[in-house]
Design a protein around this motif. Structure first.
Motif, mmCIF file in Angstrom:
data_model
loop_
_atom_site.group_PDB
_atom_site.id
_atom_site.type_symbol
_atom_site.label_atom_id
_atom_site.label_comp_id
_atom_site.label_asym_id
_atom_site.label_seq_id
_atom_site.Cartn_x
_atom_site.Cartn_y
_atom_site.Cartn_z
ATOM 1 N N LEU A 187 5.728 -10.190 -9.756
ATOM 2 C CA LEU A 187 5.398 -9.167 -10.744
ATOM 3 C C LEU A 187 6.351 -7.978 -10.707
ATOM 4 O O LEU A 187 6.205 -7.055 -11.516
ATOM 5 N N GLU A 188 7.286 -7.984 -9.790
ATOM 6 C CA GLU A 188 8.215 -6.851 -9.681
ATOM 7 C C GLU A 188 8.985 -6.674 -10.981
ATOM 8 O O GLU A 188 9.550 -7.617 -11.530
ATOM 9 N N GLY A 189 8.985 -5.438 -11.472
ATOM 10 C CA GLY A 189 9.692 -5.118 -12.707
ATOM 11 C C GLY A 189 8.917 -5.414 -13.972
ATOM 12 O O GLY A 189 9.426 -5.192 -15.075
ATOM 13 N N SER A 190 7.677 -5.915 -13.846
ATOM 14 C CA SER A 190 6.884 -6.262 -15.027
ATOM 15 C C SER A 190 6.250 -5.024 -15.660
ATOM 16 O O SER A 190 6.025 -4.008 -15.004
ATOM 17 N N ASN A 191 5.935 -5.148 -16.946
ATOM 18 C CA ASN A 191 5.157 -4.142 -17.666
ATOM 19 C C ASN A 191 3.778 -4.711 -17.945
ATOM 20 O O ASN A 191 3.655 -5.834 -18.456
ATOM 21 N N ILE A 192 2.741 -3.938 -17.621
ATOM 22 C CA ILE A 192 1.364 -4.424 -17.744
ATOM 23 C C ILE A 192 0.530 -3.409 -18.524
ATOM 24 O O ILE A 192 0.656 -2.196 -18.328
ATOM 25 N N LEU A 193 -0.315 -3.940 -19.397
ATOM 26 C CA LEU A 193 -1.270 -3.127 -20.141
ATOM 27 C C LEU A 193 -2.676 -3.597 -19.805
ATOM 28 O O LEU A 193 -2.957 -4.805 -19.836
ATOM 29 N N VAL A 194 -3.549 -2.653 -19.482
ATOM 30 C CA VAL A 194 -4.952 -2.980 -19.236
ATOM 31 C C VAL A 194 -5.811 -2.054 -20.087
ATOM 32 O O VAL A 194 -5.557 -0.850 -20.179
ATOM 33 N N THR A 195 -6.800 -2.615 -20.758
ATOM 34 C CA THR A 195 -7.685 -1.809 -21.601
ATOM 35 C C THR A 195 -8.853 -1.270 -20.776
ATOM 36 O O THR A 195 -9.248 -1.862 -19.775
ATOM 37 N N GLY A 196 -9.403 -0.140 -21.222
ATOM 38 C CA GLY A 196 -10.525 0.474 -20.499
ATOM 39 C C GLY A 196 -10.130 0.896 -19.115
ATOM 40 O O GLY A 196 -10.764 0.513 -18.123
ATOM 41 N N GLY A 197 -9.062 1.719 -19.028
ATOM 42 C CA GLY A 197 -8.432 2.035 -17.746
ATOM 43 C C GLY A 197 -9.311 2.702 -16.714
ATOM 44 O O GLY A 197 -8.986 2.698 -15.528
ATOM 45 N N ASN A 198 -10.434 3.277 -17.116
ATOM 46 C CA ASN A 198 -11.333 3.940 -16.170
ATOM 47 C C ASN A 198 -12.406 2.999 -15.637
ATOM 48 O O ASN A 198 -13.164 3.359 -14.733
ATOM 49 N N GLU A 199 -12.495 1.777 -16.182
ATOM 50 C CA GLU A 199 -13.527 0.835 -15.775
ATOM 51 C C GLU A 199 -13.175 0.195 -14.431
ATOM 52 O O GLU A 199 -12.007 0.156 -14.032
ATOM 53 N N PRO A 200 -14.177 -0.339 -13.703
ATOM 54 C CA PRO A 200 -13.918 -0.883 -12.359
ATOM 55 C C PRO A 200 -12.845 -1.954 -12.306
ATOM 56 O O PRO A 200 -11.983 -1.929 -11.420
ATOM 57 N N ILE A 201 -12.865 -2.928 -13.223
ATOM 58 C CA ILE A 201 -11.863 -3.991 -13.181
ATOM 59 C C ILE A 201 -10.478 -3.426 -13.447
ATOM 60 O O ILE A 201 -9.501 -3.791 -12.773
#
Length: 381
Positions: A187-201
């Protein structure tokens, strides 16, 4: 790693119990491991919107017994309280759940009784174990199949350990297992998007992605959480997909979505040509859904079908399903996460530790949005 039988433990002799349907051999733990014969559990007999109206906490003067030689009775030390429990209680979960039911998706506890097949597999009395059980966790005792159990290091907090089973496992496998990649690709150098950034997951995704050397992490969240995300080294984005999609369109290597704001369209458009979308829920739909004629609402079933079969470069993820369909991989990853916890490399942040009697109340608090984060039930408090 399973441990062999200890000849110095002074275990009681095996005995055969006759049931109306079968005969099988059951091994009981030494008496000192069973501290209290009073079992308590949360229980409801019908589906309903309001947990405090339909749920009861029941106490009985006996602990459950195994019915098959491959089963184990676990004395529960910690279990989770989550929105999935609420969806199941409301009758809108995608899978059929029989009634009456006891909620509790994840469990950590100790072995107190087992069938001979479980003992032959190397389980020991008093051994700390974890299980993604889907239901039944909010109790003092639970009966599970030995094949569903994973070892828990003896030096970890059971409340933190139980947070790994669904929350951290979802994050870890979304990052490392769902996207097809070469044996040496990282995963080095990857760009990641996660929705609901304040949620536990999402918080677990951020913690594990940073450990893996991800280049840039983007997270959607309400404005009030943006300062917190900035402090974590994350680029905060607004919750509205129409506002964040132009900023990240075609740039993400991995997108992890548990909201389903627009049928997963915007998360999919955020992927680059080699990117992969991981879908682990649809909270925006589920939170407002009502039980349909056949139970699960049509929109829930359609979005589940869409993410599983119609969207390219997409993996639909459920921790319980993966624990059943990929057990060897699941146990390997769970033991790795438990080791990280034991070494202090990850730190699940628990919002609330509650008693069994408080479970229905905190289910309603979760559904109302009055509390956010990891809630752990300690049944012996």
């Amino acid at each position: 790693m399973r441990r062999g039988r200890s000849q110095s433990r002074g275990r009681p002799l095996a005995r055969t119990r006759s049931k109306s349907r079968a005969k099988f051999e059951v091994r009981d733990a030494p008496e000192e491991l069973v501290e209290d014969e009073v079992n308590k559990f949360v229980h409801y007999k019908k589906f309903g919107l309001y947990a405090t109206e339909i749920s009861r906490v029941i106490a009985i003067d006996e602990i459950p017994e195994v019915k098959h030689s491959y089963q184990v009775v676990v004395k529960v030390k910690a279990s989770t309280v989550s929105l999935i429990d609420c969806y199941i209680r409301r009758g809108i979960w995608y899978d059929s759940i029989p009634l009456p039911n006891t909620p509790g998706f994840d469990v950590v506890g100790t072995v107190v009784s087992m069938g001979v097949e479980a003992e032959a597999a190397g389980f020991d009395y008093g051994e700390a174990v974890a299980c993604c059980c889907r239901t039944g966790g909010n109790a003092r005792y639970i009966v599970v199949d030995y094949s569903d159990l994973c070892s828990v290091p003896g030096n970890v907090d059971s409340a933190q350990a139980v947070c790994l089973i669904s929350t951290y496992m979802t994050a870890y496998q979304a990052l490392h297992r769902c996207k097809p990649r070469g044996p040496r690709e990282t995963l080095e150098g990857s760009n990641i998007l996660v929705t609901g950034g304040n949620e536990p997951i999402a918080q677990a995704v951020i913690e594990l992605a940073q450990r893996a050397g991800v280049s840039k992490i983007f997270a959607t969240a309400a404005k009030k959480y943006h300062d917190q995300l900035n402090e974590q080294g994350v680029c905060p984005l607004p919750m509205d997909a129409k506002m964040w999609l132009p900023l990240v369109r075609g740039k993400m290597d991995i997108v992890i979505d548990g909201i389903c704001q627009d049928g997963y369209a915007s998360p999919h458009q955020a992927l680059n040509y080699r990117g992969h979308l991981v879908v682990h829920g649809m909270s925006l739909i589920m939170n407002g859904a009502e039980m349909g004629f056949c139970g699960t609402p049509f929109d829930v079933m359609y979005q589940r079908f869409k993410s599983g079969y119609l969207l390219s470069r997409t993996t639909r993820y459920c921790p319980y399903e993966w624990s059943k369909t990929r057990p060897a991989e699941w146990k390997h990853d769970m033991e790795y996460l438990m080791e990280l916890l034991a070494r202090g490399k990850i730190n699940p942040k628990i919002t609330k530790r509650i008693t069994l009697d408080s479970v229905p109340y905190y289910q309603q608090q979760l559904e109302a949005g009055e509390i956010n984060g990891l809630i752990v039930c300690k049944p012996w408090k």
